[in-house]
Enzyme design. Sequence first.
Site, PDB file in Angstrom:
ATOM      1  N   GLU A 171       0.816  -1.224   0.000  1.00  0.00           N
ATOM      2  CA  GLU A 171       0.000   0.000   0.000  1.00  0.00           C
ATOM      3  C   GLU A 171       0.849   1.273   0.000  1.00  0.00           C
ATOM      4  O   GLU A 171       0.758   2.092   0.927  1.00  0.00           O
ATOM      5  CB  GLU A 171      -0.945   0.012   1.209  1.00  0.00           C
ATOM      6  CG  GLU A 171      -1.922  -1.140   1.239  1.00  0.00           C
ATOM      7  CD  GLU A 171      -2.940  -1.026   2.383  1.00  0.00           C
ATOM      8  OE1 GLU A 171      -2.830  -0.095   3.198  1.00  0.00           O
ATOM      9  OE2 GLU A 171      -3.834  -1.884   2.454  1.00  0.00           O
ATOM     10  N   GLU A 369      -4.958  -8.782   1.284  1.00  0.00           N
ATOM     11  CA  GLU A 369      -5.579  -8.378   2.554  1.00  0.00           C
ATOM     12  C   GLU A 369      -7.060  -8.167   2.327  1.00  0.00           C
ATOM     13  O   GLU A 369      -7.469  -7.579   1.326  1.00  0.00           O
ATOM     14  CB  GLU A 369      -5.008  -7.055   3.115  1.00  0.00           C
ATOM     15  CG  GLU A 369      -3.670  -7.175   3.753  1.00  0.00           C
ATOM     16  CD  GLU A 369      -3.140  -5.865   4.341  1.00  0.00           C
ATOM     17  OE1 GLU A 369      -3.944  -5.059   4.861  1.00  0.00           O
ATOM     18  OE2 GLU A 369      -1.923  -5.650   4.250  1.00  0.00           O
TER      19      GLU A 369
HETATM   20  C1  BG6 Z   1      -4.164  -2.277   6.132  1.00  0.00           C
HETATM   21  C2  BG6 Z   1      -2.685  -2.253   6.451  1.00  0.00           C
HETATM   22  O1  BG6 Z   1      -4.473  -1.316   5.198  1.00  0.00           O
HETATM   23  O2  BG6 Z   1      -5.010  -2.075   7.237  1.00  0.00           O
HETATM   24  C3  BG6 Z   1      -2.362  -2.967   7.755  1.00  0.00           C
HETATM   25  O3  BG6 Z   1      -1.919  -2.818   5.399  1.00  0.00           O
HETATM   26  C4  BG6 Z   1      -3.326  -2.541   8.854  1.00  0.00           C
HETATM   27  O4  BG6 Z   1      -1.025  -2.699   8.088  1.00  0.00           O
HETATM   28  C5  BG6 Z   1      -4.755  -2.853   8.398  1.00  0.00           C
HETATM   29  O5  BG6 Z   1      -3.027  -3.145  10.065  1.00  0.00           O
HETATM   30  C6  BG6 Z   1      -5.838  -2.595   9.451  1.00  0.00           C
HETATM   31  O6  BG6 Z   1      -5.880  -1.296   9.885  1.00  0.00           O
HETATM   32  P1  BG6 Z   1      -6.648  -0.816  11.208  1.00  0.00           P
HETATM   33  O7  BG6 Z   1      -6.423   0.644  11.255  1.00  0.00           O
HETATM   34  O8  BG6 Z   1      -8.094  -1.141  11.058  1.00  0.00           O
HETATM   35  O9  BG6 Z   1      -6.060  -1.526  12.355  1.00  0.00           O
END
Ligand code: BG6
Length: 462
Positions: A171, A369
């Site tokens: 990202e 992800e």
């Molecule tokens: C993703 C990132 O976009 O979101 C991760 O690549 C991150 O590193 C994940 O942990 C979740 O984010 P959050 O803010 O909901 O904990």
Amino acid sequence: MTKDKVFYQFPTNFLWGSSTSGPQSEGIEPGDGKGQNNWDYWYSIEPERFHNKIGPSQTSTFYKHYEKDIDLLVETGHTVFRTSIQWSRLIPTGTGEINQEAVSFYRSVFSLVRAKGIQLFVNLYHFDLPYCLQEKGGWENKEIVQAYEAYARTCFELFDDLVDRWITFNEPIVPVECGYLGNYHYPCKVDAKAAVAVAYHTQLASSLAVKACHEVNPHKKIAIVLNLTPAYPRSEQAEDIKAARIAELFQTKSFLDPSVLGEYPDELVELIDAYGLMPEVSDEELAIIKENRVDFLGVNYYQPLRVQAPTNSWKEGEPLTPEHFFAPYDMPGKKMNPHRGWEIYEKGIYDIAINIKENYYNIEWFVTENGMGVEGESAFKDNGLIQDDYRIEFIEDHLIELHRAIQEGANCKGYMLWTFIDCWSWLNAYKNRYGLVELDLDTQERIVKKSGKWFKKLSDAN
Ligand code: BG6
């Protein structure tokens, strides 16, 4: 599977697993030789910016417990696993001397993952920069491109025999937006010209890493991981459509086009130029970008981006921020994950797949992800187990859309959830839990959630 759903068979050899990152899982152990990175430094000066003042040294202790965690990967049905190398662990000052403790650690981890029959995807950069390089201007300073290339080459030379596939960046738009436009990540600047330079230097570094990877091993595949969140306009009115188009130019095409097609979209270049934001660019650099395209893509998808025409037009002298081009649109009636405050829109994953198929020569890709963050998840604990049916449903519903896209010819080869164990997440620390496995912060005990048991069945049945 919930009762009204049918059985969907994914293609043979489709991979099932999860993603994490070094800075969010490893933690810091005495004598590990890790150098300070931008997160360690920022926490040392502004701990109050981090949820419950929990900083980057208190991650899920993977450095210490990786053997147990790799067993949990097996228990939860993983056939693929993505993590990242921390630059500041391998080369503590960013350039020069290699930390041999780190070499042994990563070699042990990677060997063990592979010994369990799990494919290993390794990312080189997940928002974490050695602080020594941040002090020299970080990604604003073009010299970093060379430093990153040397770091990437070192990784390929040290670990290529143990890594199935490489990734250059996770990202990359996030540090641009959060660090240089939104005052949300260190160095907390609001400076559009710096933001554009950071994005360009990151792309150049990524392309040079692709080149170095192929020089070290011409058969090895390397990708970039992008959050290809589609931008949906509020209405069919021309101004809303224009806002959505510009949002996609900035947030997805800025890395997607140079990485996959080898060049920037003309409209983006014209826009950057019109606002006097053009960084220093040479023909030689553009040739590097053109000639070193990724072999596959990683796609992160959590929620759609809904936008409308901006309400304020930019005036000379004001800081230039994305809101001058597109404003967020709060769509009435949208389906929400109330535990994270994010919209759930499963069809987004289908739209991404079709976009890749139609506009990016159907390049091979993986979901790297997708997942559901839940604040206060201990409230769902019953009989010692987190009963996360909401997570199972979230995954199932996204997989149905992914399956539909694959049936229509999308070239997606695997699904990686965020993430296998509750992990530390930047400013949000442990606020939002995403894991298939629960982490008890006090005892570091790991307990497989209902979704973890379900994920094993999902993977086994493909
Ligand atoms: C993703 C990132 O976009 O979101 C991760 O690549 C991150 O590193 C994940 O942990 C979740 O984010 P959050 O803010 O909901 O904990």
